[in-house]
Design a protein around this motif. Structure first.
Motif, mmCIF file in Angstrom:
data_model
loop_
_atom_site.group_PDB
_atom_site.id
_atom_site.type_symbol
_atom_site.label_atom_id
_atom_site.label_comp_id
_atom_site.label_asym_id
_atom_site.label_seq_id
_atom_site.Cartn_x
_atom_site.Cartn_y
_atom_site.Cartn_z
ATOM 1 N N VAL A 64 34.156 5.248 2.992
ATOM 2 C CA VAL A 64 33.571 6.572 2.744
ATOM 3 C C VAL A 64 34.663 7.640 2.807
ATOM 4 N N ARG A 65 35.505 7.570 3.823
ATOM 5 C CA ARG A 65 36.584 8.563 3.950
ATOM 6 C C ARG A 65 37.524 8.515 2.754
ATOM 7 N N ARG A 66 37.907 7.303 2.339
ATOM 8 C CA ARG A 66 38.871 7.182 1.242
ATOM 9 C C ARG A 66 38.276 7.627 -0.097
ATOM 10 N N LEU A 67 37.016 7.264 -0.362
ATOM 11 C CA LEU A 67 36.402 7.688 -1.623
ATOM 12 C C LEU A 67 36.150 9.192 -1.619
ATOM 13 N N SER A 68 35.740 9.741 -0.488
ATOM 14 C CA SER A 68 35.497 11.182 -0.402
ATOM 15 C C SER A 68 36.790 11.953 -0.667
ATOM 16 N N ALA A 69 37.898 11.458 -0.114
ATOM 17 C CA ALA A 69 39.203 12.091 -0.371
ATOM 18 C C ALA A 69 39.555 12.007 -1.850
ATOM 19 N N GLY A 70 39.221 10.869 -2.480
ATOM 20 C CA GLY A 70 39.471 10.714 -3.905
ATOM 21 C C GLY A 70 38.649 11.685 -4.743
ATOM 22 N N LEU A 71 37.415 11.909 -4.350
ATOM 23 C CA LEU A 71 36.570 12.864 -5.066
ATOM 24 C C LEU A 71 37.154 14.274 -4.979
ATOM 25 N N THR A 72 37.621 14.631 -3.791
ATOM 26 C CA THR A 72 38.227 15.953 -3.621
ATOM 27 C C THR A 72 39.471 16.087 -4.484
ATOM 28 N N ASP A 73 40.261 15.030 -4.549
ATOM 29 C CA ASP A 73 41.470 15.043 -5.376
ATOM 30 C C ASP A 73 41.130 15.163 -6.864
ATOM 31 N N LEU A 74 39.968 14.651 -7.234
ATOM 32 C CA LEU A 74 39.532 14.733 -8.631
ATOM 33 C C LEU A 74 38.892 16.080 -8.957
ATOM 34 N N GLY A 75 38.892 16.977 -7.987
ATOM 35 C CA GLY A 75 38.419 18.329 -8.250
ATOM 36 C C GLY A 75 37.015 18.629 -7.790
ATOM 37 N N ILE A 76 36.382 17.698 -7.081
ATOM 38 C CA ILE A 76 35.020 17.941 -6.594
ATOM 39 C C ILE A 76 35.079 18.889 -5.399
ATOM 40 N N GLU A 77 34.287 19.960 -5.471
ATOM 41 C CA GLU A 77 34.253 20.979 -4.427
ATOM 42 C C GLU A 77 32.846 21.125 -3.863
ATOM 43 N N LYS A 78 32.744 21.934 -2.818
ATOM 44 C CA LYS A 78 31.453 22.144 -2.180
ATOM 45 C C LYS A 78 30.442 22.669 -3.195
ATOM 46 N N GLY A 79 29.271 22.054 -3.221
ATOM 47 C CA GLY A 79 28.201 22.479 -4.116
ATOM 48 C C GLY A 79 28.202 21.824 -5.470
ATOM 49 N N ASP A 80 29.293 21.108 -5.833
ATOM 50 C CA ASP A 80 29.308 20.396 -7.110
ATOM 51 C C ASP A 80 28.305 19.250 -7.088
ATOM 52 N N ARG A 81 27.760 18.929 -8.252
ATOM 53 C CA ARG A 81 26.822 17.824 -8.353
ATOM 54 C C ARG A 81 27.514 16.586 -8.931
ATOM 55 N N VAL A 82 27.221 15.433 -8.347
ATOM 56 C CA VAL A 82 27.785 14.155 -8.805
ATOM 57 C C VAL A 82 26.637 13.186 -9.044
ATOM 58 N N VAL A 83 26.514 12.697 -10.269
ATOM 59 C CA VAL A 83 25.460 11.741 -10.612
ATOM 60 C C VAL A 83 25.889 10.333 -10.182
ATOM 61 N N LEU A 84 24.957 9.610 -9.581
ATOM 62 C CA LEU A 84 25.230 8.253 -9.084
ATOM 63 C C LEU A 84 24.252 7.278 -9.734
ATOM 64 N N VAL A 85 24.797 6.319 -10.503
ATOM 65 C CA VAL A 85 23.981 5.333 -11.201
ATOM 66 C C VAL A 85 24.427 3.943 -10.775
ATOM 67 N N ALA A 86 23.628 3.300 -9.936
ATOM 68 C CA ALA A 86 23.972 1.955 -9.451
ATOM 69 C C ALA A 86 22.724 1.301 -8.878
ATOM 70 N N GLU A 87 22.703 -0.014 -8.936
ATOM 71 C CA GLU A 87 21.647 -0.749 -8.259
ATOM 72 C C GLU A 87 21.910 -0.707 -6.756
ATOM 73 N N ASN A 88 20.935 -1.112 -5.957
ATOM 74 C CA ASN A 88 21.124 -1.109 -4.501
ATOM 75 C C ASN A 88 22.258 -2.066 -4.125
ATOM 76 N N ARG A 89 23.257 -1.532 -3.484
ATOM 77 C CA ARG A 89 24.416 -2.324 -3.042
ATOM 78 C C ARG A 89 25.192 -1.459 -2.053
ATOM 79 N N PRO A 90 26.061 -2.052 -1.233
ATOM 80 C CA PRO A 90 26.828 -1.257 -0.272
ATOM 81 C C PRO A 90 27.599 -0.100 -0.909
ATOM 82 N N ASN A 91 28.151 -0.308 -2.110
ATOM 83 C CA ASN A 91 28.914 0.765 -2.753
ATOM 84 C C ASN A 91 28.055 1.984 -3.074
ATOM 85 N N TRP A 92 26.741 1.796 -3.260
ATOM 86 C CA TRP A 92 25.845 2.944 -3.471
ATOM 87 C C TRP A 92 25.888 3.826 -2.222
ATOM 88 N N VAL A 93 25.795 3.195 -1.078
ATOM 89 C CA VAL A 93 25.801 3.922 0.193
ATOM 90 C C VAL A 93 27.131 4.639 0.397
#
Length: 589
Positions: free
Chosen positions: A46-75
């Motif tokens: 979670v920490r590493r992916l969250s840091a990656g999202l921030t590096d990709l320009g995601i900021e507070k309040g931005d919306r990110v669409v998540l499309v996946a079946e139930n699996r640990p990576n969804w969480v």
């Protein structure tokens, strides 16, 4: 518990993960075997992916669409998005490209995350027509022009993970956690804005209500889509809050197999699956001969008698104790052997379905809620189960009835409104109360009973109000009937579209020496219509005069998610079905 102290869902997760470290958390199948990820490893991802999202320009309040079946990576993805201060927009894996376009553009998403290449084929063209031109892929996907793909592992190597928890700590309870687009039984989905406070309030209420049931490390089996608020709250964030383990089912067809593997202690599910499981159990029993069938039927009879408050005679009491070992123990083992409760939500549960499972030694608790209430409003609890009701309101949730019987809800669990839809928001939220659109009554003990959807009520030509879901629930109890849809608005009587039960069709084809048991080959068979009419006539004996079904037709195929006639949580899309069969249904009059 510290529900009131946690500032948001991400810090709640990190806090619980720090407490449990190496203990198993998320279980998924690999090479045919369930294997776990522990709390510490999930938190690290979670920490590493969250840091990656921030590096990709995601900021507070931005919306990110998540499309996946139930699996640990969804969480991991959901928590990483929120830890970055952004807002998760979960999308159903069954969405068409057009629906993805609607969700992406309505939410104003800046980025998307997708799991498989198959799902990417519908999502990426929609992304190309939106502002979400960057997509993180959990698995390899074929690229298209105008969309930049970033691999899951690559995303995890960007940014500074050590800054994530501090950043997450700056998110307030009133910040938006997610936009959950209602699956809807008609029309385009609306984005329900749920704050961290709404979800935290709801899981606190669930904990307070279910506290007597909880002991040790609970185990959940997750099957319903995590993009639905019911599973999102009850199958993910409530389990996280109590440090539970979560197993991910492989699918609908393997659910019965996964239960003894996961051995869940609590399992949220929807009524349609309980109906299917009941039909399968009864079909198996009917194939048995002699004493096994008699023992099963006697166990159900005596269990039902006890549930109804009737006293057993001395002989019956002894029989019941023996049948508990011979029948109920086997049923409990089939469900994993550790179940404290099956929880039903998402749609009304027919009381006879609940009674059936409870008579067989399984505790089935029906609850009620809506996406707009994060979602759980009320639930039966083990010490006061009423099959005809959805229980009392949970602690810290207020419920009252309007003059027309509409259920109104107030409390910290309510949505902030519908995204980009102030008119619908004003209609749903009035003076701090959520107007649910559901009709209900309280019984003498304060248990809430749902009669029907306000908008789904059938008003016949005589002016009588009829609840179609009640009629359909009684029809679906007949062994020949798998699904049904009742019509009759502004008509003199009710008619029904029937989908015959699959196992019944197999038996019917054998009896009539027909080559195929497929519904598409049998729908026009006069003998099939005759037998279905006989089943409807039996069901009519349990219905009032105005509720009786007088005309019947057989559907050409089952109502499914794939053909768009059911929502991903297995509720019939009435408008979609009527759109397919409209002329034929009108001909019944």
């Amino acid at each position: 518990m510290t529900y009131d102290d946690w500032p948001n869902l991400a810090t709640m997760f990190f806090d619980v993960a720090h407490q449990h470290g190496d203990r198993p958390f998320l279980w998924s199948k690999h090479d045919g075997t369930y294997r776990p990820q522990n709390w510490a490893s999930v938190a690290d991802e979670v920490r590493r992916l969250s840091a990656g999202l921030t590096d990709l320009g995601i900021e507070k309040g931005d919306r990110v669409v998540l499309v996946a079946e139930n699996r640990p990576n969804w969480v991991v993805a959901d928590l990483a998005i929120m830890a970055a201060g952004a807002i998760t927009v979960p999308a159903y894996t069954t969405n068409t490209q057009a629906l993805h376009e609607h969700v992406l553009n309505d939410s104003g998403a800046k980025l998307a995350i997708v799991s498989t290449s198959a799902l990417a084929k519908r999502l990426l063209p929609a992304c190309a027509k939106s502002d979400a031109r960057t997509v993180i892929t959990m698995e390899e996907a074929e690229s298209i022009d105008g969309v930049t793909l970033v691999g899951w592992k690559e995303a995890m190597t960007r940014g500074a993970p050590e800054a994530v928890e501090e950043r997450a700590g700056q998110i307030t309870r009133r910040d938006s956690a997610c936009f959950i687009y209602t699956s809807g039984t008609g029309g385009l989905p609306k984005g329900v804005i749920l704050s961290h406070h709404a979800v935290m309030s709801n899981i606190k209420s669930i904990y307070l209500g279910f506290r007597p049931l909880l002991s040790g490390v609970e185990t959940f089996l997750s099957f319903l889509p995590l993009s639905h608020s019911y599973e999102h709250t009850c199958g993910l964030y409530f389990p996280i809050s109590i440090g539970a383990e979560i197993y991910y089912a492989e699918g609908a067809d393997t659910l019965i197999t996964n239960m003894p593997e996961a051995r869940p202690t609590i399992m949220p599910c929807v009524p349609r699956l309980y109906e299917v499981m009941r039909q399968r159990i009864l079909a198996g029993v009917n194939r048995e001969k002699g004493m096994k069938k008699e023992f099963f039927e006697k166990a159900v009879y005596l269990g039902t008698k006890k549930l109804n408050g009737e006293k057993l005679g001395l002989i019956e009491h002894l029989q019941d104790r023996v049948l508990d070992k011979l029948v109920r123990d086997k049923v409990r083992t089939r469900f994993g052997g550790r179940l404290k409760a099956l929880v039903s939500g998402g749609a009304p549960l027919n009381p006879e379905i609940g009674t059936f499972f409870s008579a067989l030694g399984l505790t089935l608790l029906q609850g009620y809620g809506q996406t707009e209430s994060a979602p759980v409003v009320s639930c039966n609890l083990p010490d006061r189960i009423k099959m005809h009701a959805v229980g009392k309101p949970l602690p810290e949730v207020e419920v009252k009835l309007a003059e027309d019987g509409e259920i109104l809800v107030r409390g910290g669990l309510l949505m902030d409104g519908y995204w980009n839809n102030p008119e619908a928001t004003a209609e749903a939220l009035k003076d701090g109360w959520l107007h649910t659109g559901d009709i209900g009554v309280f019984d003498e003990d304060g248990h809430l009973m749902i009669t029907d959807r306000k908008k789904d009520l059938i008003v016949n030509s005589g002016g009588d109000n009829i609840a179609p879901q009640r009629v359909e629930g009684i029809l679906n109890l007949e062994p020949e009937i798998g699904q049904s849809l009742v019509i009759g608005d502004q008509k003199p009587y009710l008619a029904a579209l029937i989908v015959p039960d699959e196992s019944y069709l197999v038996e019917f084809a054998k009896r009539h020496n027909l080559s195929s048991p497929r519904l598409s080959h049998l729908a026009d068979e006069p003998a099939l219509l005759s037998e279905i009419k006989a089943a409807v006539d039996r069901a009519n004996q349990h219905l009032s005069a105005i509720e009786k079904v007088k005309r019947v037709m057989i559907a050409s195929e089952a109502f499914t998610v794939d053909n768009g006639q059911m929502t991903p949580t297995m509720k019939v899309r009435r408008n979609a079905v009527k759109g397919v069969y409209g002329e034929a249904l009108n001909a019944l009059y």
